[in-house]
Design an enzyme around this catalytic site. Sequence first.
Site, PDB file in Angstrom:
ATOM      1  N   ARG A  38       0.827  -1.201   0.000  1.00  0.00           N
ATOM      2  CA  ARG A  38       0.000   0.000   0.000  1.00  0.00           C
ATOM      3  C   ARG A  38       0.866   1.258   0.000  1.00  0.00           C
ATOM      4  O   ARG A  38       0.564   2.254  -0.674  1.00  0.00           O
ATOM      5  CB  ARG A  38      -0.929  -0.004   1.216  1.00  0.00           C
ATOM      6  N   TYR A  90       2.172   2.034  -3.449  1.00  0.00           N
ATOM      7  CA  TYR A  90       1.167   2.710  -4.271  1.00  0.00           C
ATOM      8  C   TYR A  90       1.152   4.213  -3.982  1.00  0.00           C
ATOM      9  O   TYR A  90       1.116   5.046  -4.903  1.00  0.00           O
ATOM     10  CB  TYR A  90      -0.210   2.105  -4.017  1.00  0.00           C
ATOM     11  N   TYR A  91       1.221   4.582  -2.704  1.00  0.00           N
ATOM     12  CA  TYR A  91       1.131   5.999  -2.332  1.00  0.00           C
ATOM     13  C   TYR A  91       2.431   6.760  -2.577  1.00  0.00           C
ATOM     14  O   TYR A  91       2.467   7.986  -2.409  1.00  0.00           O
ATOM     15  CB  TYR A  91       0.693   6.145  -0.878  1.00  0.00           C
ATOM     16  N   GLN A  92       3.477   6.080  -2.984  1.00  0.00           N
ATOM     17  CA  GLN A  92       4.702   6.787  -3.388  1.00  0.00           C
ATOM     18  C   GLN A  92       4.440   7.633  -4.638  1.00  0.00           C
ATOM     19  O   GLN A  92       5.058   8.676  -4.821  1.00  0.00           O
ATOM     20  CB  GLN A  92       5.826   5.781  -3.661  1.00  0.00           C
ATOM     21  N   ASP A  93       3.523   7.134  -5.498  1.00  0.00           N
ATOM     22  CA  ASP A  93       3.196   7.897  -6.709  1.00  0.00           C
ATOM     23  C   ASP A  93       1.825   7.444  -7.222  1.00  0.00           C
ATOM     24  O   ASP A  93       1.719   6.769  -8.241  1.00  0.00           O
ATOM     25  CB  ASP A  93       4.260   7.686  -7.786  1.00  0.00           C
TER      26      ASP A  93
END
Length: 379
Positions: free
Chosen positions: A120, A123-126
């Site tokens: 998860r 995913y939130y890295q980009d």
Amino acid sequence: MLNSLAELSFQFWTKYKQDIPNLSQFSQHVPAQEIMERIEDLVIRAVTQVFTAQSPSFNFLQNSKNTEYDPATGVNRLSQSNFQTITVGNAKSTKRYARLMKVLEIIYINLQDGTKSTKREIYYQDPKLFGKQNNSDSAIEQAASLLQVPRNRLNIISAGKGLIAGNVSYCDSEVQVQVGNRVCKIPPDMDVVSNIETDAEFIIIIEKDTVLSRLVDEHFFDSYNAIGLTGCGYPDLVTREFARRIIEERGWIPVFILTDFDPHGFQILCTYTFGSFKLSGECDSLALPFSHWLGIHFGDCQGNPLPLTNGDIKLIEKLVDRSQFKQLPNSYQNRRFLQWKDSLIQMRDSNEKFEIESVLIEGNISDYIGRKIEKGAWI
């Protein structure tokens, strides 16, 4: 009966450990430095392609399309036939290439810093690049295939959903956990788990968490010297790795699997035993090929059956066609797996499926498991 099975288990795993070092493809023992060097080589290759007027691309084996059953080891393994190419071209393929490069960057930084990321968090890295988590998850699997390293060695962890109960203790980040007759969550990061200790007489892997909780309520693990484990349906990597870690150290412990008598339960049985098709490169280190199917078998069911759906029938036909169930009956393993196939065909021909709870009409789950083990009624 249980003692004889323990002896057979010991013989099987002793031979397996002797043979597997020559077979393993995605090794669990690749050092972080070597993985970083592989990433550096990929980046140098990409830069070279740009400066030589080539379209940057990656070629890697597709796990799901390169799976073949190896009867010598009893697991699904990765063949060397179908490659996937991700290249800079149209907008769609270029984005896939960029996602893979981003995941490789995250892996490199994590290995360099000794840190870890959940799927998860990646995913939130980009999120703009990935669009949705399915895309970042796919890029992670592609990176593992490209690097030929199991995902759990890339400093990427999942939230984990596995549960455990029974006679086992382990050290989780220097905290000693004694499980006993209660349900505990399996740690999501197996790298911090050490000193797994048990003198259990058997392991029972259960499809459903509700059934494991029911066994705890019935004080099953106070009455039986056993370990209970569930992946809460289709198992994640951590659940399978935890079970395999126990067997790596104590290969004489018989492993039983308890699932619904339906096509999905059967597929879960196959995933634990042979390894998954999707991650065939990692089956050597995750599969439990000497697992025995404890139930639910057709003759065990006493409740009202449910009819098979069209989807069930299609899945049965797909399962029956697996190469595991086409071997000659010339070994203990092959004969067992042909019996599994016969049960699947019986399910199809009767147009009936049953859930584990169907055995509760007379007695409880603990009594059912106890009777099956006492009679040696496993396949």
